[in-house]
Write a protein that holds these residues in place. Structure first.
Motif, PDB file in Angstrom:
ATOM      1  N   ASP A   1      -7.836   4.820   0.340  1.00  0.00           N
ATOM      2  CA  ASP A   1      -7.512   6.251   0.325  1.00  0.00           C
ATOM      3  C   ASP A   1      -8.438   7.044  -0.579  1.00  0.00           C
ATOM      4  N   LEU A   2      -9.015   6.404  -1.585  1.00  0.00           N
ATOM      5  CA  LEU A   2      -9.909   7.116  -2.501  1.00  0.00           C
ATOM      6  C   LEU A   2     -11.167   7.613  -1.800  1.00  0.00           C
ATOM      7  N   ALA A   3     -11.470   7.052  -0.645  1.00  0.00           N
ATOM      8  CA  ALA A   3     -12.614   7.536   0.127  1.00  0.00           C
ATOM      9  C   ALA A   3     -12.322   8.868   0.806  1.00  0.00           C
TER      10      ALA A   3
ATOM     11  N   ASP B   1      -9.419  11.130  -0.215  1.00  0.00           N
ATOM     12  CA  ASP B   1      -8.670  12.136  -0.969  1.00  0.00           C
ATOM     13  C   ASP B   1      -8.993  12.082  -2.461  1.00  0.00           C
ATOM     14  N   PRO B   2      -8.738  13.161  -3.205  1.00  0.00           N
ATOM     15  CA  PRO B   2      -8.978  13.181  -4.647  1.00  0.00           C
ATOM     16  C   PRO B   2      -8.139  12.117  -5.367  1.00  0.00           C
ATOM     17  N   VAL B   3      -8.658  11.658  -6.488  1.00  0.00           N
ATOM     18  CA  VAL B   3      -8.010  10.589  -7.246  1.00  0.00           C
ATOM     19  C   VAL B   3      -6.581  10.954  -7.606  1.00  0.00           C
ATOM     20  N   ARG B   4      -6.367  12.155  -8.068  1.00  0.00           N
ATOM     21  CA  ARG B   4      -5.026  12.560  -8.499  1.00  0.00           C
ATOM     22  C   ARG B   4      -4.021  12.449  -7.353  1.00  0.00           C
ATOM     23  N   GLU B   5      -4.408  12.870  -6.165  1.00  0.00           N
ATOM     24  CA  GLU B   5      -3.493  12.815  -5.019  1.00  0.00           C
ATOM     25  C   GLU B   5      -3.198  11.369  -4.620  1.00  0.00           C
ATOM     26  N   VAL B   6      -4.215  10.530  -4.671  1.00  0.00           N
ATOM     27  CA  VAL B   6      -4.021   9.133  -4.287  1.00  0.00           C
ATOM     28  C   VAL B   6      -3.094   8.423  -5.275  1.00  0.00           C
ATOM     29  N   LEU B   7      -3.313   8.639  -6.551  1.00  0.00           N
ATOM     30  CA  LEU B   7      -2.466   7.995  -7.553  1.00  0.00           C
ATOM     31  C   LEU B   7      -1.004   8.383  -7.368  1.00  0.00           C
ATOM     32  N   ALA B   8      -0.758   9.629  -7.044  1.00  0.00           N
ATOM     33  CA  ALA B   8       0.620  10.102  -6.893  1.00  0.00           C
ATOM     34  C   ALA B   8       1.363   9.332  -5.802  1.00  0.00           C
ATOM     35  N   ARG B   9       0.636   8.775  -4.844  1.00  0.00           N
ATOM     36  CA  ARG B   9       1.275   8.044  -3.750  1.00  0.00           C
ATOM     37  C   ARG B   9       1.682   6.631  -4.141  1.00  0.00           C
ATOM     38  N   TYR B  10       0.979   6.050  -5.100  1.00  0.00           N
ATOM     39  CA  TYR B  10       1.125   4.618  -5.318  1.00  0.00           C
ATOM     40  C   TYR B  10       1.623   4.209  -6.707  1.00  0.00           C
ATOM     41  N   VAL B  11       1.477   5.062  -7.694  1.00  0.00           N
ATOM     42  CA  VAL B  11       1.861   4.679  -9.051  1.00  0.00           C
ATOM     43  C   VAL B  11       3.368   4.546  -9.172  1.00  0.00           C
ATOM     44  N   SER B  12       3.817   3.497  -9.856  1.00  0.00           N
ATOM     45  CA  SER B  12       5.249   3.284 -10.096  1.00  0.00           C
ATOM     46  C   SER B  12       5.455   2.714 -11.499  1.00  0.00           C
TER      47      SER B  12
ATOM     48  N   LEU C   1      -0.213  -2.923  -2.795  1.00  0.00           N
ATOM     49  CA  LEU C   1      -0.632  -1.585  -2.389  1.00  0.00           C
ATOM     50  C   LEU C   1      -2.089  -1.286  -2.721  1.00  0.00           C
ATOM     51  N   LEU C   2      -2.760  -2.185  -3.420  1.00  0.00           N
ATOM     52  CA  LEU C   2      -4.133  -1.915  -3.846  1.00  0.00           C
ATOM     53  C   LEU C   2      -5.082  -1.633  -2.688  1.00  0.00           C
ATOM     54  N   PRO C   3      -5.055  -2.427  -1.604  1.00  0.00           N
ATOM     55  CA  PRO C   3      -5.995  -2.125  -0.513  1.00  0.00           C
ATOM     56  C   PRO C   3      -5.858  -0.706   0.013  1.00  0.00           C
ATOM     57  N   ARG C   4      -4.634  -0.227   0.139  1.00  0.00           N
ATOM     58  CA  ARG C   4      -4.427   1.139   0.627  1.00  0.00           C
ATOM     59  C   ARG C   4      -4.902   2.160  -0.394  1.00  0.00           C
ATOM     60  N   LEU C   5      -4.608   1.929  -1.673  1.00  0.00           N
ATOM     61  CA  LEU C   5      -5.061   2.854  -2.710  1.00  0.00           C
ATOM     62  C   LEU C   5      -6.579   2.961  -2.712  1.00  0.00           C
TER      63      LEU C   5
END
Length: 366
Positions: A207-209, A211-222, A200-204
């Motif tokens: 996406d940082l370009a 959206d805000p960091v907090r929103e992006v992390l919420a999508r991918y962190v597990s 999932l790293l490429p998408r994360l």
């Protein structure tokens, strides 16, 4: 008229560090994949220059650090260059460390989110440019280590500060043995903040370009896969609280746990001087206070190590000749005196690294 972003962006003339801005993010890519993205002095300067530009660029809301290739973020500094410098009594390594440690401190205090992706191998100087960041992401491929005692050196780049904050004696164990840790153990020890599957790293990162960091992390962190250190806390916390490395080795050897015995054998392969200096550096780091003070101490230690026989011999055995049979001097823990250790912490006079409000590292009582 030139736009502010163009005017402040560092010129992209060094392909060992790739820089770009996209959307709301700025990207740093360490780009020496054949050398596992090992840091050079030029790379450190380039990263620092980029951070200077982006700090005041209103279009940059976050900085993202990654490494080129599939093997890892960064394997550390160029230790072959350090070996050659130490053999000839040069000053290039000390100059490199001065700028590197300043960069480590800057990353820790950077006013914008600094997102470091610790994928694959992350060692030594690689820890310095990543683990001081405000957002540290690991994956199932992460292998993080401070292996310096195996080459006659001492953990640096602010790692004695970070390891001093780890739960119980985990930091002492990692600093002395140089053991690699995966994602779960990095999170446990405070070397990372979030786990994201590598696929999932490429998408994360992309996406940082947008959206805000907090929103992006919420999508991918597990949840990270299980580690090993949590189950080893009993013997680690029992064996490592000691003032002498000799006592730690004795406790490990006699504890009864197989992993403890393996740790004792591992310590038997490391530089006796480096082990004793590392233990002292960790103890002193806990008393020094902020990261900047610890980096000042590490600079003293690193400069002293540059003039030691063990650093040259350790790199020779592990990297140059690769015979894996270093001849340490002194050869045993018992032969390393208190004076031998104290020499590593001696003030440097006008050559001190002054990071903490312009003042040099304070003296810590023995």
């Amino acid at each position: 008229m030139t736009s502010p972003r163009t005017a402040t962006a560092p010129p992209d003339t060094d392909d060992c560090v790739l820089l770009r801005t996209e959307g709301r993010a700025a990207y740093i890519v360490l780009n020496r994949p054949r050398a596992l993205n090992a840091l050079t002095h030029a790379m450190v300067r380039r990263i620092d220059s980029a951070l200077t530009a982006w700090e005041t660029d209103p279009g940059v809301e976050a900085v993202v650090l990654t490494g080129a290739g599939e093997r890892g973020l960064c394997a550390g500094g160029d230790i072959r260059a350090i070996h050659d410098d130490a053999r000839t009594g040069g000053r290039a390594s000390a100059d490199f460390w001065r700028d590197e440690y300043r960069l480590n401190a800057r990353i820790a205090r950077y006013p914008k989110p600094y997102v470091a992706v610790l994928d694959g191998i992350v060692m030594g100087g690689g820890v310095g440019v990543s683990a001081h960041g405000s957002v540290r992401v690991v994956t199932e491929r992460s292998r993080i280590a401070l292996p310096e005692t195996g080459i006659g050196f001492v953990p640096d780049v602010g790692s004695t500060y970070l390891l001093g904050l780890a739960p119980g004696e985990l930091g002492t164990h990692l600093a002395l043995t140089g053991q690699q840790v995966g994602a779960h153990d990095a999170l446990l020890c405070g070397l990372a903040d979030h786990f994201v599957p590598a696929e999932l790293l490429p998408r994360l990162v992309a996406d940082l370009a947008a959206d805000p960091v907090r929103e992006v992390l919420a999508r991918y962190v597990s949840e990270a896969p299980p580690g090993v250190l949590a189950g080893q806390r009993e013997w680690i916390d029992a064996c490592y609280p000691a003032e002498r490395v000799e006592d730690i080795v004795a406790r490990l050897a006699s504890h009864g746990a197989r992993a403890a015995e393996e740790a004792a054998r591992t310590l038997g392969t490391k530089s006796p001087t480096a082990l004793k200096v590392t233990l002292t550096a960790l103890w002193r780091a806990r008393l020094l206070g902020p990261l900047e003070r610890v980096l000042e101490q590490e600079y003293r230690v690193s400069c002293a190590a540059l003039g030691s026989a063990d650093l040259v011999e350790g790199i020779r055995a592990q990297v140059v000749d690769k015979d894996r049979t270093p001849r340490w001097s002194p050869a045993t823990l018992a032969a390393v005196t208190d004076d031998d250790v104290a020499r590593y912490f001696a003030p440097l006079g006008p050559r001190e690294l002054a990071l903490a409000d312009g003042h040099t590292a304070q003296e810590v009582p023995w």
